[in-house]
Design a protein around this motif. Sequence first.
Motif, PDB file in Angstrom:
ATOM      1  N   VAL A 162       0.924  -1.350  -0.087  1.00  0.00           N
ATOM      2  CA  VAL A 162      -0.034   0.007  -0.022  1.00  0.00           C
ATOM      3  C   VAL A 162       0.748   1.262  -0.004  1.00  0.00           C
ATOM      4  O   VAL A 162       0.462   2.090  -0.819  1.00  0.00           O
ATOM      5  CB  VAL A 162      -0.897  -0.007   1.188  1.00  0.00           C
ATOM      6  CG1 VAL A 162      -1.863   1.479   1.353  1.00  0.00           C
ATOM      7  CG2 VAL A 162      -2.075  -1.214   1.110  1.00  0.00           C
ATOM      8  N   LYS A 165       1.635   1.879  -3.212  1.00  0.00           N
ATOM      9  CA  LYS A 165       0.527   2.608  -4.210  1.00  0.00           C
ATOM     10  C   LYS A 165       0.644   4.077  -3.926  1.00  0.00           C
ATOM     11  O   LYS A 165       0.152   4.874  -4.878  1.00  0.00           O
ATOM     12  CB  LYS A 165      -0.750   1.782  -3.618  1.00  0.00           C
ATOM     13  CG  LYS A 165      -0.736   0.411  -4.292  1.00  0.00           C
ATOM     14  CD  LYS A 165      -2.038  -0.313  -3.822  1.00  0.00           C
ATOM     15  CE  LYS A 165      -2.541  -1.462  -4.373  1.00  0.00           C
ATOM     16  NZ  LYS A 165      -3.824  -2.392  -4.018  1.00  0.00           N
ATOM     17  N   ILE A 166       0.880   4.506  -2.687  1.00  0.00           N
ATOM     18  CA  ILE A 166       0.637   5.952  -2.519  1.00  0.00           C
ATOM     19  C   ILE A 166       1.922   6.698  -2.908  1.00  0.00           C
ATOM     20  O   ILE A 166       2.096   7.805  -2.347  1.00  0.00           O
ATOM     21  CB  ILE A 166      -0.091   6.160  -1.195  1.00  0.00           C
ATOM     22  CG1 ILE A 166       1.126   6.008  -0.025  1.00  0.00           C
ATOM     23  CG2 ILE A 166      -1.450   5.467  -1.018  1.00  0.00           C
ATOM     24  CD1 ILE A 166       0.598   6.022   1.373  1.00  0.00           C
ATOM     25  N   ASP A 294      -1.286   7.840   7.790  1.00  0.00           N
ATOM     26  CA  ASP A 294      -1.575   7.779   6.477  1.00  0.00           C
ATOM     27  C   ASP A 294      -2.638   6.863   5.771  1.00  0.00           C
ATOM     28  O   ASP A 294      -2.984   6.999   4.539  1.00  0.00           O
ATOM     29  CB  ASP A 294      -0.258   7.450   5.839  1.00  0.00           C
ATOM     30  CG  ASP A 294       0.924   8.352   6.126  1.00  0.00           C
ATOM     31  OD1 ASP A 294       0.908   9.519   5.735  1.00  0.00           O
ATOM     32  OD2 ASP A 294       1.630   8.130   7.080  1.00  0.00           O
ATOM     33  N   GLY A 295      -3.407   5.959   6.833  1.00  0.00           N
ATOM     34  CA  GLY A 295      -4.302   5.163   6.312  1.00  0.00           C
ATOM     35  C   GLY A 295      -4.546   3.982   7.155  1.00  0.00           C
ATOM     36  O   GLY A 295      -3.663   3.700   7.998  1.00  0.00           O
ATOM     37  N   SER A 313     -15.866  -0.102   8.699  1.00  0.00           N
ATOM     38  CA  SER A 313     -15.418   0.995   7.910  1.00  0.00           C
ATOM     39  C   SER A 313     -16.640   2.481   8.531  1.00  0.00           C
ATOM     40  O   SER A 313     -15.955   3.415   8.643  1.00  0.00           O
ATOM     41  CB  SER A 313     -15.729   0.914   6.581  1.00  0.00           C
ATOM     42  OG  SER A 313     -14.703   0.150   5.740  1.00  0.00           O
ATOM     43  N   SER A 317     -13.708   5.430   9.449  1.00  0.00           N
ATOM     44  CA  SER A 317     -13.507   6.113   8.307  1.00  0.00           C
ATOM     45  C   SER A 317     -13.401   7.572   8.637  1.00  0.00           C
ATOM     46  O   SER A 317     -12.549   8.121   7.753  1.00  0.00           O
ATOM     47  CB  SER A 317     -14.871   5.984   7.358  1.00  0.00           C
ATOM     48  OG  SER A 317     -15.940   6.548   7.785  1.00  0.00           O
ATOM     49  N   GLY A 320      -9.299   8.482   8.478  1.00  0.00           N
ATOM     50  CA  GLY A 320      -8.540   8.459   7.345  1.00  0.00           C
ATOM     51  C   GLY A 320      -9.102   7.643   6.250  1.00  0.00           C
ATOM     52  O   GLY A 320      -9.878   6.610   6.458  1.00  0.00           O
ATOM     53  N   LYS A 321      -8.159   7.391   5.010  1.00  0.00           N
ATOM     54  CA  LYS A 321      -8.267   6.617   4.146  1.00  0.00           C
ATOM     55  C   LYS A 321      -8.267   5.100   4.472  1.00  0.00           C
ATOM     56  O   LYS A 321      -7.437   4.821   5.198  1.00  0.00           O
ATOM     57  CB  LYS A 321      -7.488   6.970   2.685  1.00  0.00           C
ATOM     58  CG  LYS A 321      -7.971   6.101   1.566  1.00  0.00           C
ATOM     59  CD  LYS A 321      -7.229   6.461   0.314  1.00  0.00           C
ATOM     60  CE  LYS A 321      -7.713   5.839  -0.843  1.00  0.00           C
ATOM     61  NZ  LYS A 321      -8.798   5.768  -1.071  1.00  0.00           N
ATOM     62  N   ILE A 322      -9.199   4.440   3.879  1.00  0.00           N
ATOM     63  CA  ILE A 322      -9.126   2.872   4.131  1.00  0.00           C
ATOM     64  C   ILE A 322      -8.952   2.197   2.972  1.00  0.00           C
ATOM     65  O   ILE A 322      -9.466   2.403   1.668  1.00  0.00           O
ATOM     66  CB  ILE A 322     -10.713   2.409   4.720  1.00  0.00           C
ATOM     67  CG1 ILE A 322     -11.043   3.164   6.106  1.00  0.00           C
ATOM     68  CG2 ILE A 322     -10.679   0.881   4.844  1.00  0.00           C
ATOM     69  CD1 ILE A 322     -12.477   2.901   6.465  1.00  0.00           C
ATOM     70  N   TYR A 323      -7.590   1.219   3.078  1.00  0.00           N
ATOM     71  CA  TYR A 323      -7.304   0.400   1.907  1.00  0.00           C
ATOM     72  C   TYR A 323      -7.808  -0.914   2.308  1.00  0.00           C
ATOM     73  O   TYR A 323      -7.512  -1.502   3.487  1.00  0.00           O
ATOM     74  CB  TYR A 323      -5.785   0.551   1.665  1.00  0.00           C
ATOM     75  CG  TYR A 323      -5.444   2.000   1.570  1.00  0.00           C
ATOM     76  CD1 TYR A 323      -5.327   2.475   0.133  1.00  0.00           C
ATOM     77  CD2 TYR A 323      -5.093   2.805   2.655  1.00  0.00           C
ATOM     78  CE1 TYR A 323      -4.742   3.830   0.098  1.00  0.00           C
ATOM     79  CE2 TYR A 323      -4.681   4.202   2.477  1.00  0.00           C
ATOM     80  CZ  TYR A 323      -4.467   4.413   1.008  1.00  0.00           C
ATOM     81  OH  TYR A 323      -4.103   5.769   0.822  1.00  0.00           O
TER      82      TYR A 323
END
Length: 353
Positions: A162, A165-166, A294-295, A313, A317, A320-323
Amino acid sequence: MNILIIDPGSTSTKVGIFNDNQLIKENFKHDRSEIEQFKTIIDQLNYRFNIIKHFIQNNHPSLSFSAVIGRGGLIHPVEGGVYRVNDKMLEDLKAGINGQHASNLGGIIAKKFAEQYNCEAFIADPVVVDEMMPLAKYSGLKGIERKSIFHALNHKATARKVAEKIGKSYEEVNFIVAHLGGGISIGIHSKGKVIDVNNALDGDGPFSPERAGGLPVSGIKDYLSKNNISIGELTKIVSKQAGLMSYIGSVDMIKIEEDIKNSDKYKEEVISAMAYQIAKEICSLTAAVNGQIDGIILTGGLAHSKYLIDLISKRVSFLGKIYVEPGENEIESLLMSAKLALQNKIQVKEYRG
């Protein structure tokens, strides 16, 4: 490079063969009654060894291997990395010095095959990787220390994936990673280290399909007295027969979700309670990095369940962003570690116990 990869789990044996830049793999499921005929983990050795042997014979009977790598087990705590399977490690795995789990067979079986093929045997990022910060070790009672026992291999591999990916390195980010499987481990990864994580085997954290998670001391005392059982029997119960097995009598999420759709309110409440405990654990770990994350990464076999992921979630949520990265990907992670070791791109470490 020809590499044999071995990943023993509670009710499965995953095997991979890397040859000619191609990976073939198989997940051999074991019926619970089949596994429970063995009194100890080490008694399963020949049973699982023969499954892997037949897999090799059916796919690459004449292949020789450059290395064999197995899933790391419950040895003494170590830092993350790749370790050579040596005599001290075999001794500790067989004795189960830090607990009994199928992962203890990873290094033992790897060494047995390595001796046949005259090659190296490794493990990587075992479940006892311990990078916890000192503050996280305190339990509240002097003489009892919190332990780092978690799904380190999948945690770290998925966090690196991940991060890539970012557009960042694993060593730059703060992630909360929740591995959702038969056991559930939730850890805060900060700048390349897992600085706090629950003991996913028999200690704390949320309850899971098979495990109890954290239990109130007064409740344990009453349970022992009421059921007239020993500490040893309780240890087996909280790690194998608790969680969803205890409340519902099943760990089959597909069937449980079908029952919920058919208005089974009790099962709906149990799954909601598990999701709530997972979310609570995730939220609590933000304190370790002063809320700077960061997630959140949701991974493991149960991450395939959209129903469960949605429940979690909704509660986290806002952080922050959920992967969502379903599955364990442990075969691929072990393969990468073995390749890096054979290419001398990382230093193979010696286990000292």
